[in-house]
Design an enzyme around this catalytic site. Structure first.
Site, PDB file in Angstrom:
ATOM      1  CG  HIS A 133      20.662  -1.094  44.645  1.00  0.00           C
ATOM      2  ND1 HIS A 133      19.880  -0.139  45.226  1.00  0.00           N
ATOM      3  CD2 HIS A 133      19.821  -1.841  43.865  1.00  0.00           C
ATOM      4  CE1 HIS A 133      18.608  -0.304  44.827  1.00  0.00           C
ATOM      5  NE2 HIS A 133      18.556  -1.314  43.992  1.00  0.00           N
ATOM      6  CG  HIS A 155      18.552  -2.560  39.321  1.00  0.00           C
ATOM      7  ND1 HIS A 155      17.541  -1.688  39.020  1.00  0.00           N
ATOM      8  CD2 HIS A 155      18.382  -2.874  40.634  1.00  0.00           C
ATOM      9  CE1 HIS A 155      16.785  -1.486  40.094  1.00  0.00           C
ATOM     10  NE2 HIS A 155      17.279  -2.197  41.099  1.00  0.00           N
ATOM     11  CD  GLU A 156      20.283  -5.771  42.628  1.00  0.00           C
ATOM     12  OE1 GLU A 156      20.652  -5.300  43.724  1.00  0.00           O
ATOM     13  OE2 GLU A 156      19.074  -5.811  42.283  1.00  0.00           O
TER      14      GLU A 156
HETATM   15 ZN    ZN Z   1      16.700  -1.961  43.138  1.00  0.00          ZN
END
Ligand code: ZN
Length: 497
Positions: A264, A260-261
């Site tokens: 980003h 997830h990170e």
């Molecule tokens: Zn997030």
């Protein structure tokens, strides 16, 4: 490049440096700073942030913007003027006395929230939350809005979107989501016990790093550390850092948070380097940012082709815990849907219900239809209605998230907007890359990353989130692609009619 735009750039660059320096201090605060540093750090951050703010709201910015306005008819110069003007007008409308009051109230509220959560005592937090609601309303009035005060707060995170639009999207989503959750609830549950075992942190770290390096996350321009709450922070396109946290009893937690990170992080590393040290060198909206995280986490990381490639390596890494795990039971386990109390632990289906609940209650606080004192009861009622589970403590209920204590009203809906954005982008990607599943099953991610680079990442803030999505997918944001994705995937997993 025209001279007036160049003057504007020269004026903005050191302001961006000050903001990046503040970000480095915040990163350090969450990763390595000893507790004793807290007071000094708060002062250092306050100095840097107020200096950046004063420089930005100075008349000089307005003058330079006026001069550059006519001189910059073409992107990206025109975008620089447009976006900076938007930020500037918003910033100068909020009196500096209110900025200071809010900043003080937020830090007091966060301390009170931490204690309230430790002692499971909402009353310790309530007066601080009331104060933040009042100040946020004052801020909304100062900024101005067309329809509702919540609009003024939402647009801080989602320029170009309104509360009414979000509410209508959520209504559409809810109509099909609630029956889906009910149908899954009636189906035999998936057994995910195979995920539990003993997974040494060092091996989890090595595995997670190898996966995101395969995605294209560049460790020469980034790093990964440990923090209580995982986050990503960018100081420049060439310095984008991730954090995660490890649970040695569960292999899924850190792995999906790392993926997830990294989503980003890939966004920030992919922004056109020429936008660095300008207000354009950032993600365009929180929903766009979240879409990148969710796309890699859910559409790739929780897919069958992905695990066709990675499960053998995961089994080799953890032979005693996962030595005999087969693809199908593993794929089912990481996609188990079950209503739960805590948002950050929720599966990808019920997650939206956690967000809707917070959107409704947060909106109620701001438009005055909900009082702070009634919040815990309303929270529990809404949990019962939406998820059929009710927390026994406020610590596991209304006090679980940090956002409201930071005065971040308008933030929660961006999680669902991001998830919907990810699904809509994914349909466009699958049209453009018909062999994506085979590529993923072979551990090849460069076609996908190239697509995201050119349609999403490189633009920084040049395009608003609605414009970016329209250009990338040919349509405005809709709940339908996500609903199609969820009904397909979970319909098959749970054998629904
Ligand atoms: Zn997030």
């Amino acid at each position: 490049m025209s001279a007036p735009v160049e003057d504007l750039r020269t004026h903005l660059a050191p302001i961006e440096d000050l903001k990046a320096a503040a970000a480095v201090l915040r990163w350090d605060q969450e990763t390595y700073m000893p507790d004793g540093g807290a007071e000094a750090r708060a002062q250092q951050l306050s100095t840097l942030q107020s200096t950046a703010h004063e420089r930005f709201v100075a008349d000089e910015t307005g003058t330079l913007l006026d001069r550059a306005a006519d001189a910059a008819p073409l992107d990206p110069d025109a975008a620089l003027v447009r976006v900076t003007r938007r930020d500037y007008e918003r910033a100068v409308r909020v009196p500096s006395s209110l900025v200071a009051e809010l900043s003080k109230a937020k830090s007091q509220a966060q301390q009170a929230w931490t204690r309230a959560r430790q002692h499971d005592d909402f009353s310790r937090f309530a007066p601080h939350l009331e104060r933040l609601v009042d100040l946020s309303l004052e801020k909304a009035e100062a900024i101005g809005y067309a329809d509702a005060p919540y609009d003024a707060l939402l647009t801080a995170y989602e320029p170009g979107r309104t509360t009414a639009e979000v509410a209508s999207l959520f209504d559409t989503l809810r109509d099909d989501l609630v029956p889906l959750v009910d149908a899954i609830g009636d189906a035999p549950p998936i057994d995910d016990s195979l995920l539990r075992g003993t997974y040494p942190q060092s091996d989890q770290r090595a595995f997670g790093r190898s996966v995101i390096a395969d995605f294209g996350y560049d460790f020469d321009r980034g790093r990964q550390d440990v923090s209580t709450h995982p986050f990503t922070m960018s100081f420049a396109p060439n310095d984008v850092r991730l954090t995660t946290r490890y649970d040695e009893d569960n292999v899924a937690s850190a792995l999906f948070s790392t993926i997830h990170e990294a989503g980003h992080g890939l966004y920030e590393q992919g922004i056109d380097p020429s936008l660095a040290r300008t207000p354009l060198g950032d993600g365009t909206a929180l929903s766009t940012h979240e879409s990148q995280a969710r796309l890699w986490e859910n559409h790739i990381g929780r897919s069958r082709p992905f695990w066709r490639h990675y499960l053998p390596a995961l089994r080799d890494r953890f032979p005693s815990a996962l030595g005999d795990a087969a693809l199908e039971p593993f794929y089912r386990a990481i996609n188990r849907v079950t209503p739960s109390l805590i948002r950050v632990e929720a599966d990808e289906v019920t997650y939206h219900l956690h967000v809707m609940l917070r959107f409704e209650l947060g909106r109620g606080l701001i438009d005055g239809t909900l009082s702070v004192n009634d919040l815990p009861e309303r929270w529990n009622d809404a949990m019962d209605t939406y998820l059929g589970v009710v927390p026994e403590t406020d610590a596991n209920g209304v006090l679980q998230d940090v956002h409201w204590s930071q005065g971040a009203f308008g933030y929660f809906p961006t999680y669902t907007l991001g998830t919907l954005t990810a699904a809509q982008l994914m349909e466009a990607i699958q049209d453009d890359l018909p062999s994506l599943s085979e590529q993923v099953a072979n551990g090849r991610f460069d076609p996908l990353l190239d697509w995201l680079r050119s349609h999403v990442h490189r633009h920084g803030r040049i395009l608003t989130a609605p414009d970016l999505l329209e250009r990338a997918t040919g349509a405005e944001l809709s709940a339908d692609p996500w609903l199609r994705y969820a009904e397909n995937k979970f319909g098959a997993l749970y054998d629904l009619a």
